[in-house]
Design a protein around this motif. Structure first.
Motif, PDB file in Angstrom:
ATOM      1  N   ALA A  21      -3.372 -18.130 -20.575  1.00 17.58           N
ATOM      2  CA  ALA A  21      -3.225 -18.152 -22.026  1.00 17.58           C
ATOM      3  C   ALA A  21      -2.338 -19.335 -22.390  1.00 17.58           C
ATOM      4  N   LEU A  22      -2.736 -20.066 -23.419  1.00 16.31           N
ATOM      5  CA  LEU A  22      -1.916 -21.158 -23.940  1.00 16.31           C
ATOM      6  C   LEU A  22      -1.330 -20.687 -25.272  1.00 16.31           C
ATOM      7  N   PRO A  23      -0.089 -20.186 -25.252  1.00 13.61           N
ATOM      8  CA  PRO A  23       0.517 -19.673 -26.477  1.00 13.61           C
ATOM      9  C   PRO A  23       0.874 -20.811 -27.433  1.00 13.61           C
ATOM     10  N   GLU A  32       3.238 -25.888 -32.401  1.00 11.11           N
ATOM     11  CA  GLU A  32       4.195 -25.700 -31.318  1.00 11.11           C
ATOM     12  C   GLU A  32       3.496 -24.993 -30.170  1.00 11.11           C
ATOM     13  N   ILE A  33       3.672 -25.524 -28.964  1.00 12.45           N
ATOM     14  CA  ILE A  33       3.147 -24.917 -27.747  1.00 12.45           C
ATOM     15  C   ILE A  33       4.309 -24.221 -27.060  1.00 12.45           C
ATOM     16  N   LEU A  34       4.113 -22.966 -26.680  1.00 10.26           N
ATOM     17  CA  LEU A  34       5.168 -22.208 -26.025  1.00 10.26           C
ATOM     18  C   LEU A  34       4.934 -22.196 -24.524  1.00 10.26           C
ATOM     19  N   LEU A  35       5.967 -22.517 -23.782  1.00  7.27           N
ATOM     20  CA  LEU A  35       5.924 -22.475 -22.329  1.00  7.27           C
ATOM     21  C   LEU A  35       6.903 -21.415 -21.842  1.00  7.27           C
ATOM     22  N   VAL A  36       6.671 -20.902 -20.655  1.00  9.93           N
ATOM     23  CA  VAL A  36       7.596 -19.959 -20.036  1.00  9.93           C
ATOM     24  C   VAL A  36       8.042 -20.552 -18.713  1.00  9.93           C
ATOM     25  N   SER A  37       9.197 -20.134 -18.228  1.00 11.87           N
ATOM     26  CA  SER A  37       9.638 -20.631 -16.928  1.00 11.87           C
ATOM     27  C   SER A  37       9.278 -19.603 -15.868  1.00 11.87           C
ATOM     28  N   ILE A  46       2.331 -22.037 -18.112  1.00 16.90           N
ATOM     29  CA  ILE A  46       1.686 -21.137 -19.059  1.00 16.90           C
ATOM     30  C   ILE A  46       1.316 -19.872 -18.280  1.00 16.90           C
ATOM     31  N   PRO A  47       1.314 -18.717 -18.944  1.00 20.28           N
ATOM     32  CA  PRO A  47       0.982 -17.479 -18.240  1.00 20.28           C
ATOM     33  C   PRO A  47      -0.439 -17.537 -17.678  1.00 20.28           C
ATOM     34  N   LYS A  48      -0.567 -17.246 -16.380  1.00 18.88           N
ATOM     35  CA  LYS A  48      -1.886 -17.283 -15.750  1.00 18.88           C
ATOM     36  C   LYS A  48      -1.949 -16.250 -14.640  1.00 18.88           C
ATOM     37  N   ALA A  65      -0.276 -12.980 -20.591  1.00 15.44           N
ATOM     38  CA  ALA A  65       0.769 -13.456 -21.499  1.00 15.44           C
ATOM     39  C   ALA A  65       1.723 -12.322 -21.883  1.00 15.44           C
ATOM     40  N   LYS A  66       1.168 -11.143 -22.072  1.00 11.97           N
ATOM     41  CA  LYS A  66       2.007  -9.982 -22.409  1.00 11.97           C
ATOM     42  C   LYS A  66       2.887  -9.597 -21.224  1.00 11.97           C
ATOM     43  N   GLU A  67       2.301  -9.527 -20.032  1.00 18.35           N
ATOM     44  CA  GLU A  67       3.048  -9.109 -18.842  1.00 18.35           C
ATOM     45  C   GLU A  67       4.089 -10.133 -18.412  1.00 18.35           C
ATOM     46  N   GLU A  68       3.749 -11.409 -18.465  1.00 23.36           N
ATOM     47  CA  GLU A  68       4.641 -12.440 -17.944  1.00 23.36           C
ATOM     48  C   GLU A  68       5.679 -12.917 -18.946  1.00 23.36           C
ATOM     49  N   ALA A  69       5.362 -12.843 -20.238  1.00 22.49           N
ATOM     50  CA  ALA A  69       6.273 -13.425 -21.228  1.00 22.49           C
ATOM     51  C   ALA A  69       6.517 -12.534 -22.436  1.00 22.49           C
TER      52      ALA A  69
END
Length: 107
Positions: A21-23, A32-37, A46-48, A65-69
């Motif tokens: 998912a590309l939030p 704005e593109i949201l990234l997670v660490s 990105i959540p994958k 995306a829900k589970e990871e971020a």
């Protein structure tokens, strides 16, 4: 011939399939593109993940995306693109993965 740049040798010819998912959101100054660490490498990602049984690819991407971020939003059913990367598995082997990317509008 040894791999370049100390990259692991890849043990599959056809890439494994993953989804991501590309939030994104509309910010005050535009898109704005949201990234997670990542927990392990602390890199921006990105959540994958792997496709999920009984879920369509876009729904699985939203679930990742829900589970990871903890991200919720409206997922688009068609991917906007894809990328390839080499995934190191727990057993030490490296496999090529193709990741289909689905836009996820968040607030």
């Amino acid at each position: 011939m040894p791999p370049l740049n100390d990259e692991p040798s890849v043990h599959n010819e056809q890439p494994n399939h993953q989804i991501a998912a590309l939030p994104w959101r509309h910010g005050k100054k535009g898109l704005e593109i949201l990234l997670v660490s990542s927990r392990e490498t602390k890199r921006w990602v990105i959540p994958k993940g792997w496709p999920m049984k009984n879920k369509k690819p876009h729904a699985a991407a939203a679930q990742e995306a829900k589970e990871e971020a903890g991200l919720l939003g409206k997922i688009i059913k068609e991917p906007i693109g894809f990328f390839h990367y080499v995934k190191n598995l727990n057993d030490g082997t490296a496999v090529l993965c193709r990741v289909d990317v689905f836009p996820l509008q968040v607030q």
